[in-house]
Design a protein around this motif. Structure first.
Motif: not given
Length: 510
Positions: A14-15, A19-21, A100-101, A107-111
């Motif tokens: 999920d990282l 990070l959108h990478k 990320a900052r 895609a996963r708004p809860e994360l």
């Protein structure tokens, strides 16, 4: 230079969402000084590690003229910038992990809002102040810190340690917070930047420090180093933090000896600041509106120094104290007491026989207790004081029984839909004889040179004078109070005072 970020939260991959990478790709991002590459040395269900590798082009760096270097003229050609983590890495991190900052993940708004077990590694980090300073900066943010000094030469231990450390951080932190910690503190530890520090750096510092810088015990050091020891910018940042936290700027700045171990002196720092930031015959650029900090260079005309303006936070607290004395209140509760500045002032005045402070933040109350020296407070004064945690949107019998309640720079932190609950709790249930409310006047914000938007990232709104007057009149009418509006701070003929105050008095017939 290399930065690694690891997590063991399952599924660890999920990282990649945060990070959108994507973990299966190697991605490159061009920078003005080289190339940033993001890749994943490991990406499994149990553990995932993302790496940011910054390959610096020395020629491109030299062309930047080395404005941030603290050394000599050859430093633009011979320096450690291509190899050691510094402001170069912080800038690349801000660019590559921008979303990320900001704490966004479509895609996963809860994360983004979930704290994760994180491990961060920096194998080579300039640290002026040594491993001990790294601990002072990161540990208050919830990190476990391992900082090992790198020797100058392992073959010659008698030469001692270099200014570099191997830094490892571990803790359960939101990823967005972790990235913002690094963005601010990497250049702070290095104590220099590779680019010219312009006034907009104050806004960058305030934004990146949202939620943690205001209450950091080393916020004065952080602000000064992040802003390249430019006195005017540092004072502006501290004034902004003081305004946001309702704390005098002089308390936010650490003692001038806090870095004596690394060879700094107050005289050297002030002389450099004045030489760099204050043109001949000119005053510093901190707003001269009653919110300017104390302790700066005096404005000298015809050989006489003009008095320095007092911080707005001090003027506001003094206005509240004067009003409470006028009202004859003997018992006062500070609702949203923060770090206890007003509570301390109330305790210092014997006429206030009973003083209470309530805040939703346990950390703020802990800091308040420390600043008030609760453990060493004389028994007589201690008997007058009550500190407790609570929320203003829920009825609480502990709020009742006081002559006056103070909401000093509090209401603007409440979401508008929840204001009605606050009104019911304070004016409907607690019902003190007097209520004092202060809040920013948004019309005055144009007088703050470096301010964009609201005065604090946590403000949900700020009122114009007309909006505040309308709110105060409605609340008073609904709950059986009379209200008088007063200005706080120097009034501007066009936009009014920086702070507006409403003094509510309960109608004896209600």
């Amino acid at each position: 230079m290399l930065l690694t970020i690891s997590t063991t939260a399952r599924p660890a991959t999920d990282l990649g969402f945060l990070l959108h990478k994507h973990p299966d790709r190697v991605q490159k991002f061009g920078q003005s000084f080289g190339t940033a590459t993001v890749f994943y040395p490991e990406a499994g269900e149990r553990r995932c590690t993302a790496a940011l590798l910054l390959d610096v082009d020395p020629v491109a760096l030299a062309r930047s003229r080395g404005k941030g270097s603290p050394d000599f003229s050859l430093s633009q050609y011979v320096n450690d910038r291509p190899y050691a983590a510094s402001s170069l890495l912080a800038v690349a991190l801000a660019d590559v992990f921008r979303t990320a900052r900001a704490g966004r993940c479509a895609a996963r708004p809860e994360l983004p809002g979930t704290p994760l077990p994180l491990e961060i590694g920096l194998p080579a980090l300039p640290c002026r102040g040594g491993p001990e300073l790294a601990g002072r900066l990161f540990e208050p943010l919830g990190w476990r810190v391992s900082a090992q000094a790198v020797p100058l030469d392992e073959g010659f231990p008698e030469w001692g340690d270099s200014r570099y450390v191997r830094l490892s951080l571990s803790g359960t932190v939101r990823l967005a917070d972790a990235l913002n910690h690094l963005y601010v503190l990497l250049p702070v530890l290095d104590d220099t930047k590779h680019y010219w520090i312009a006034p907009d750096e104050v806004d960058k510092l305030i934004r990146a420090g949202e939620g943690w810088l205001r209450e950091h015990p080393e916020r004065g050091l952080i602000s000064r180093r992040y802003l390249g020891r430019r006195w005017v910018l540092t004072r502006t940042a501290l004034a902004r933090l003081a305004e946001l936290g309702d704390e005098p700027e002089e308390r936010l700045e650490p003692a001038v000896s806090e870095e004596a171990a690394v060879g700094e002196t107050a005289a050297d720092e002030m002389a450099a600041a004045i030489a760099q930031d204050v043109p001949d015959g000119a005053r510093n650029d901190v707003p001269s509106n009653g919110d300017a900090p104390e302790g700066g260079p005096a404005d000298v005309r015809d050989g006489a120094a003009e008095p320095k303006a007092r911080p707005l936070a001090v003027q506001r607290r003094e206005a509240v104290l004067r009003t409470l004395e006028e009202l004859g209140a003997a018992s006062v509760i500070d609702l949203g007491c923060g770090q206890g500045a007003l509570v301390g002032a109330l305790l210092a005045t014997p006429r206030f026989a009973r003083v209470a402070g309530m805040d939703v933040s346990a950390m703020a109350l802990t800091i308040a207790a420390r600043k008030l020296r609760l453990e060493r407070m004389p028994d007589g004064k201690r008997a007058r004081l009550t500190l407790f945690q609570g929320a203003l949107t829920y009825t609480d019998k502990r709020l009742s029984g006081y002559d006056a309640a103070v909401l000093m720079e509090v209401v603007e932190h409440v979401d508008p839909p929840r204001l009605a609950a606050l009104e019911r709790v304070v004016f409907g249930h607690a019902r003190p004889e007097h209520v004092i409310v202060t809040t920013p006047n948004i019309e005055y914000n144009v007088r703050y040179e470096f301010l964009t938007g609201l005065r604090h990232p946590d403000h949900r709104f700020e009122w114009t004078r007309a909006e505040f007057a309308g709110w105060a009149a409605r609340v008073a009418a609904e709950h059986g109070y009379r209200v008088v509006l007063r200005p706080v701070g120097e009034e501007d003929p066009e936009v009014g005072p920086p702070t507006q105050m409403g003094v509510f008095t309960r109608d004896q017939r209600s």
